[in-house]
Design an enzyme around this catalytic site. Structure first.
Site, PDB file in Angstrom:
ATOM      1  N   GLY A   1       0.811  -1.217   0.000  1.00 54.86           N
ATOM      2  CA  GLY A   1       0.000   0.000   0.000  1.00 54.86           C
ATOM      3  C   GLY A   1       0.840   1.260   0.000  1.00 54.86           C
ATOM      4  O   GLY A   1       0.463   2.268   0.588  1.00 54.86           O
TER       5      GLY A   1
ATOM      6  N   SER B   1       3.071   4.155  -2.503  1.00 57.00           N
ATOM      7  CA  SER B   1       2.584   5.066  -3.545  1.00 57.00           C
ATOM      8  C   SER B   1       2.227   4.298  -4.821  1.00 57.00           C
ATOM      9  O   SER B   1       1.175   4.556  -5.423  1.00 57.00           O
ATOM     10  CB  SER B   1       3.622   6.157  -3.823  1.00 57.00           C
TER      11      SER B   1
ATOM     12  N   GLY C   1       1.538   0.992  -5.181  1.00 60.25           N
ATOM     13  CA  GLY C   1       0.408   0.094  -4.919  1.00 60.25           C
ATOM     14  C   GLY C   1      -0.916   0.837  -4.949  1.00 60.25           C
ATOM     15  O   GLY C   1      -1.889   0.387  -5.572  1.00 60.25           O
TER      16      GLY C   1
ATOM     17  N   ASN D   1      12.398  -1.449  -7.736  1.00 61.14           N
ATOM     18  CA  ASN D   1      13.640  -0.865  -8.234  1.00 61.14           C
ATOM     19  C   ASN D   1      14.766  -1.851  -8.015  1.00 61.14           C
ATOM     20  O   ASN D   1      14.652  -2.752  -7.185  1.00 61.14           O
ATOM     21  CB  ASN D   1      13.975   0.423  -7.478  1.00 61.14           C
TER      22      ASN D   1
ATOM     23  N   LYS E   1      16.769   1.164 -15.965  1.00 66.41           N
ATOM     24  CA  LYS E   1      16.131   1.846 -14.828  1.00 66.41           C
ATOM     25  C   LYS E   1      17.108   1.927 -13.648  1.00 66.41           C
ATOM     26  O   LYS E   1      17.189   2.952 -12.957  1.00 66.41           O
ATOM     27  CB  LYS E   1      14.872   1.069 -14.425  1.00 66.41           C
TER      28      LYS E   1
END
Lengths: 293, 293
Positions: free
Chosen positions: A8, A10, A12, A101, A180
């Site tokens: 939960g 950002s 999600g 990430n 990334k």
């Protein structure tokens, strides 16, 4: 589809609020307090200071994980291991989509029986509180198969993709994540260490120099073209110039950072000295240690 | 002796307040406001929060420099050039004593006709306001001859030395300054960048690592023994563990730092890469650039 979203934070919350338009979403969270807040308020999506919409979704604790058509994993690297322990409860054919990430999670994916996919998120999103997410920058989510199947991935992308919340496809997960990773390895530690927005990589001469040095080291280790990597870093820093990087936000809020999964991962890929990356890595750990007190 | 002290910073005020007991001191300052404050209040010396004494001295602007028996130069490296332009007014036989950090001023000393000496200050001192200095840590001032004469130096040391404010002698100015330079090159940029007291070099594992790397690079360039240099850094960080380093204080007060005379000097001594020193150097310049805005 019936979709599970684990985490939960950002990303999600962002994913849940958009996918809830067309799909049946269950959001799995770790904290009971957050579950209660979402049950009470639903999930609120802001764009800047404007309220965009409210999404009603069922919220469960991660311990209550159940069978879904596919499951997105949106927790940070350090929590991956704990999340994976719950996958024993679901069907081995359920596709799993990992949005972390770094590259530290790949080793877990390769050991799981499930068809697994990774994704890179280029949206700007900030979690305002337990049930409110602010969509600060429109981006997309690019998915690629690791141990999954191209046909399954294409079919999922067709169902997930939406004009307001686009999904894209990448052939090579390794190149996708590396590209990334290098951007994160340059922008995240520097913006966190100097407590500056992403654009300072471009506007401050000396941060520009340090960013270039870190980018060159990372590109050599990851076997990426230095010039192309540097252009991607500059483009990202320009597009997100006003943004607070996730690592900077983590330090500000005294949360653990993803430095191990980012700079730490790059350092562990080689026996050669990567002094600029090493300085940045130890600098973030020094700040985490300082904030503990 | 009739002594001139140039510079009303922490060291200039400290020196003036102690030497005024036995000598006739003229303090030369740059700002008219500071001259007025000292004329009004005299110089106040604190030890911790306790008032130690008040010293009445004559205060002049640097433009009014006159002949003295010897002159201490207590301005920072970047102001040295401007101060030296005033020495044309005084006798070429007047001994000059330079108390700067770094080694950037040596080139000026070698061009001056005057017998010139350098000194290293190990006192802890903090300027509270234009006329008040706090003597936080008892140390000493070690002097060495550059273009001066050993006999003259010994004679000055005899007159200057005092139990409450000791002066010492060093044979080799180059070794004296290098040993101080390496300590400054390690402690100053790290404590300034991470905004921590000097003791964090010891208590924070990751700052300890970065300090060691910078120390090794500097020792190699300055041809000092790495192990001995590192021990000196650790000893200094321990003794001054509560202190705010001068570079950290400069950044806090948005003053220019001495980074060019310290890390910059070391970087310019070699063509080899000194990545940890280079990171620290660019980091301080990045912070200076950030604070300008």
């Amino acid at each position: 589809m019936e979709i599970g979203v684990i985490g939960g934070g950002s990303i999600g919350l962002l994913l849940t609020s958009y996918l809830a338009d067309k799909h049946k979403i269950t959001l799995y969270v770790n904290r009971k307090a957050q579950q209660k807040q979402i049950e009470l308020n639903a999930i609120r999506l802001l764009k800047g200071s404007v309220k965009e919409k409210t999404a009603e979704v069922s919220t469960r604790r991660i311990t209550e994980l159940q069978q879904k058509d596919c499951i997105f994993v949106c927790v940070k690297q350090p929590e991956i291991e704990q999340v994976i322990s719950h996958f024993a409860k679901i069907n081995k054919a359920t596709p799993l989509i990992f949005l972390q990430n770094g590259m530290g999670h790949i080793k877990y994916l390769e050991e799981l029986p499930n068809p697994s996919y990774v994704g890179v998120v280029s949206h700007g999103a900030h979690r305002e509180n337990d049930y409110t997410v602010n969509h600060l920058g429109q981006g997309e989510i690019t998915l690629s198969s690791v141990t999954g199947d191209e046909k399954q991935l294409r079919s999922m992308l067709n169902q997930l993709n939406d004009n307001h919340f686009p999904f894209a496809h990448a052939n090579n997960w390794n190149v996708l994540l590396k590209n990334k990773l290098i951007i994160n390895a340059v922008i995240n530690p520097l913006t966190a260490l100097f407590d500056v927005p992403n654009g300072s990589i471009i506007t401050n001469n000396h941060l520009h120099f340090l960013a270039k040095m870190i980018c060159n080291e990372a590109a050599a280790v990851l076997q990426l073209d230095q010039k192309i990597a540097w252009e991607k870093v500059l483009t990202t820093a320009t597009i997100t110039r006003e943004n607070i990087s996730s690592m900077r936000a983590d330090l500000i809020h005294k949360r653990p950072t993803e430095i191990e999964a980012i700079s730490g991962y790059i350092l562990h890929q080689t026996n050669e000295e990567l002094p600029y990356t090493s300085f940045a890595y130890h600098a973030i750990l020094a700040l985490e240690q300082k904030k503990e007190k």
